[in-house]
Design an enzyme around this catalytic site. Structure first.
Site, short mmCIF file in Angstrom:
data_model
loop_
_atom_site.label_atom_id
_atom_site.label_comp_id
_atom_site.label_asym_id
_atom_site.label_seq_id
_atom_site.Cartn_x
_atom_site.Cartn_y
_atom_site.Cartn_z
N ASP A 49 39.98 57.91 43.07
CA ASP A 49 39.13 56.89 42.16
C ASP A 49 39.75 57.02 41.34
OD1 ASP A 49 36.43 56.29 41.11
OD2 ASP A 49 36.78 57.62 39.40
N GLU A 121 38.82 55.74 48.38
CA GLU A 121 38.98 56.59 47.97
C GLU A 121 40.24 57.74 47.87
OE1 GLU A 121 35.88 55.03 44.63
OE2 GLU A 121 36.02 57.22 44.83
#
Length: 228
Positions: A49, A121
């Site tokens: 992320d 991610e």
């Protein structure tokens, strides 16, 4: 460690040859099937992320050197939000490579936005740990390039846009109705319908009401634009 055929095919779609294949295996391991000897992808998702955010922030700054922070922030949010990440994951058929527990598989885990977004991610983090930031940047920009070029269209809040569409035509503001809530308490799925008083409507499913409302609003906008 040698990758299985499905993971080798996925790595090719991703565009990265892993020197440490175990990183990709971990990135694609959902918590529903993890064990002490098979760690899941949650820690990698946390890192990925941040890597994705840095790549997107840098790319936005380079793409528009005159943009203010107020202009950049909604563009950034449009690029890194869960829906966008899930759509990228679907484009490279990440769901086919996911390692899921039986219950998650039966509940449609390979299609869930939250599961797909977390996994992509985690995959970005796996690339970063395998080959460094430049390799991760290459992979991210390869798959986000189309979204970057059209980010202004995605940056505006879909619910606000739908409300403005209705008001411009003398209609009441759209309403959002919870059609269904499914799944366990720790991972619920909401089906929300966005509807106008003229009768047009569209539904979306997501892991939170807010996200489902945004997705339903965007789906309805797309339908209205197609009709006109």
């Amino acid at each position: 460690m040698k990758l299985s055929a499905d993971l080798t095919a996925f790595a090719a779609r991703l565009g990265h040859a892993f020197s440490r294949p175990e990183l990709l295996v971990r990135a694609l391991t959902h918590p529903s099937i993890s064990s002490p000897s098979r760690p899941d992808n949650q820690r990698l998702e946390f890192l990925g992320d941040r890597v994705l955010g840095l790549v997107m922030a840098e790319a936005l700054l380079q793409a528009d050197t005159a943009a203010t922070e107020g202009q950049l922030a909604p563009r950034f949010n449009a690029l890194v939000r869960k829906e966008a990440c899930a759509e990228i994951a679907r484009a490279i058929d990440l769901g086919a490579a996911l390692k899921l527990g039986r219950s998650e598989m039966l509940s449609g885990g390979r299609r869930k936005d939250a599961v797909l977004a977390d996994a992509i991610e985690a995959v970005i983090a796996a690339v970063y740990l395998d080959a460094g930031f430049e390799a991760a940047r290459f992979v991210v920009l390869r798959h986000w390039s189309t979204r970057l070029s059209g980010v202004d269209a995605d940056a505006r809040d879909a619910k606000t846009m739908l409300q403005e569409w209705a008001q411009a035509r003398g209609q009441a503001p759209p309403t959002y109705v919870e059609i269904l809530r499914a799944g366990p308490d720790h991972a619920p799925e909401f089906t929300i319908q966005a509807q106008l008083d003229s009768g047009e409507a569209a539904q979306a499913v997501a892991g939170s009401k807010r996200q489902a409302e945004q997705m339903a609003a965007r789906a309805l906008l797309q339908r209205l634009e197609a009709d006109t």
